[in-house]
Design an enzyme around this catalytic site. Sequence first.
Site, PDB file in Angstrom:
ATOM      1  N   LYS A 366       1.380  -1.195  -0.556  1.00  0.00           N
ATOM      2  CA  LYS A 366      -0.307  -0.617   0.162  1.00  0.00           C
ATOM      3  C   LYS A 366       0.726   1.279  -0.067  1.00  0.00           C
ATOM      4  O   LYS A 366       1.901   1.302   0.597  1.00  0.00           O
ATOM      5  CB  LYS A 366      -0.840   0.278   0.657  1.00  0.00           C
ATOM      6  CG  LYS A 366      -1.900   0.937   0.978  1.00  0.00           C
ATOM      7  CD  LYS A 366      -2.971   0.467   2.302  1.00  0.00           C
ATOM      8  CE  LYS A 366      -4.049   1.392   2.098  1.00  0.00           C
ATOM      9  NZ  LYS A 366      -4.120   3.178   2.452  1.00  0.00           N
ATOM     10  N   GLU A 373      -1.357  14.671   2.127  1.00  0.00           N
ATOM     11  CA  GLU A 373      -1.841  14.948   3.920  1.00  0.00           C
ATOM     12  C   GLU A 373      -1.322  15.517   4.549  1.00  0.00           C
ATOM     13  O   GLU A 373      -1.500  16.143   4.989  1.00  0.00           O
ATOM     14  CB  GLU A 373      -1.728  12.946   4.190  1.00  0.00           C
ATOM     15  CG  GLU A 373      -3.096  11.658   3.691  1.00  0.00           C
ATOM     16  CD  GLU A 373      -2.363  10.632   3.955  1.00  0.00           C
ATOM     17  OE1 GLU A 373      -1.124  10.857   4.316  1.00  0.00           O
ATOM     18  OE2 GLU A 373      -3.165  10.157   3.634  1.00  0.00           O
TER      19      GLU A 373
END
Length: 505
Positions: A366, A373
């Site tokens: 992932k 962010e």
Amino acid sequence: MYRSVRNLQRFNNLLRLQSGVGVRHGAPVVGVIHIYSRMASSESFRLERDTFGELKVPSDKYYGAQTVRSTMNFKIGGVTERMPIPVIRAFGILKRAAAEVNTDYGLDPKIAEAIVKAADEVTAGKLDDHFPLVVWQTGSGTQTNMNVNEVISNRAIEILGGKLGSKDPVHPNDHVNKSQSSNDTFPTAMHIAAAREVHEVVLPGLQTLHDALAAKALEFKDIIKIGRTHTQDAVPLSLGQEFGGYVQQVKYSIERVKAAMPRVYELAAGGTAVGTGLNTRIGFAEKVAEKVSALTGLPFVTAPNKFEALAAHDALVELSGALNTVAVSMMKIANDIRFLGSGPRSGLGELVLPENEPGSSIMPGKVNPTQCEAMTMVAAQIMGNHVAVTIGGSNGHFELNVFKPMIIKNVLNSARLLGDASVSFTNNCVVGIAPNTERINKLMNESLMLVTALNPHIGYDKAAKIAKTAHKEGSTLKATAIKLGYLTEEEFDKWVRPQEMLGPK
């Protein structure tokens, strides 16, 4: 450093006990003198005095009694809450400028020269360890002004071969603080620090981001994609046009910050205690501003009204507001990019974002949009900072605002975060963004909102009928339009051309 300050506080608390406070319920505290002398023998201190009495100061520090007293009275937050170093270095610039100007008004050139040398060391960061005070102190910043005065005084004394703490031949108040008050020096340092941070961090960072986004807008100018409004499908635009919107936002961000700066360039120095200029000389304020301008290369001038400069900090509220608006833009840009890059298989997936680090401790392979962010968290922090600055700015009572340290802490934090995040976002995300043209084309060709191009030819109601029927039956716009008998295949191909839907006819 933290340990020495704590030991120092313990020693001075014991001094208080020795002076008579060390009595509890009518009985003297046993062993105080013994503990005191034992600790004193293990550390090296000197005695210095302020108007409240003597205090022990670490022999290896240039600060004096008032700084020590502040460490005793304001044990709030610890090391992480210290006065921002840009404020301290701005004070170095100011104290040098004042010393040079004061030679025109009778200050001994030898003393002025020593002050200048010591102040330059403060500005250069050579004495950072001698400034232990936290933001959470008197709202005028008096303790920090005296911390600077004491450090420069003692360092100048050392330069001249004198004894630390003697205040001879350089006195922290009479010489380093000559023609000054904390009430005008601290706001002056606030403005110097803020202006330098804007020019050295914020504007270069925003320009870096602007240029990278502009390059991407040009690179993506021929890639046609579906637009989205209300997060739902809309009519087409080019990916270059979409990025062009981000470019304009950053362009305006730069302009907004620059537009706030003229008021920040106005310096309070010369207003002294309440704005009248008591204990200064005619021309002092103007000369100090000229010196500061020369030392920094920035267009500082003396504030035209010193009462406003001391009692209000509207200029920094305005600057913070500009940074807040920039944060709003950054939030939108970073969110768009992370959502357009969502996936890789179940999201929008129109953009391929750089893969910088593993994204999960449990899900193998992932990768997350971490730069987006980080930028959005920075934006949120800047918005929060602006709330604090707004409240602080609104609390200027009579002739003095007493939220000064908190205001400058937050403004500088916003400036640093914004500038750094802009560079990080650019280098680790924007420059590496690539279009997923296969996904872009698929989503565009399947969009029902291409039907908008038919409005001028068959009318809104029939076009809406085509779109709703196609959506309900899971069919294409072309097949549905032909089935409904509203137009031919040739007409559909002629009128529904995404590349011709990107601007006015």
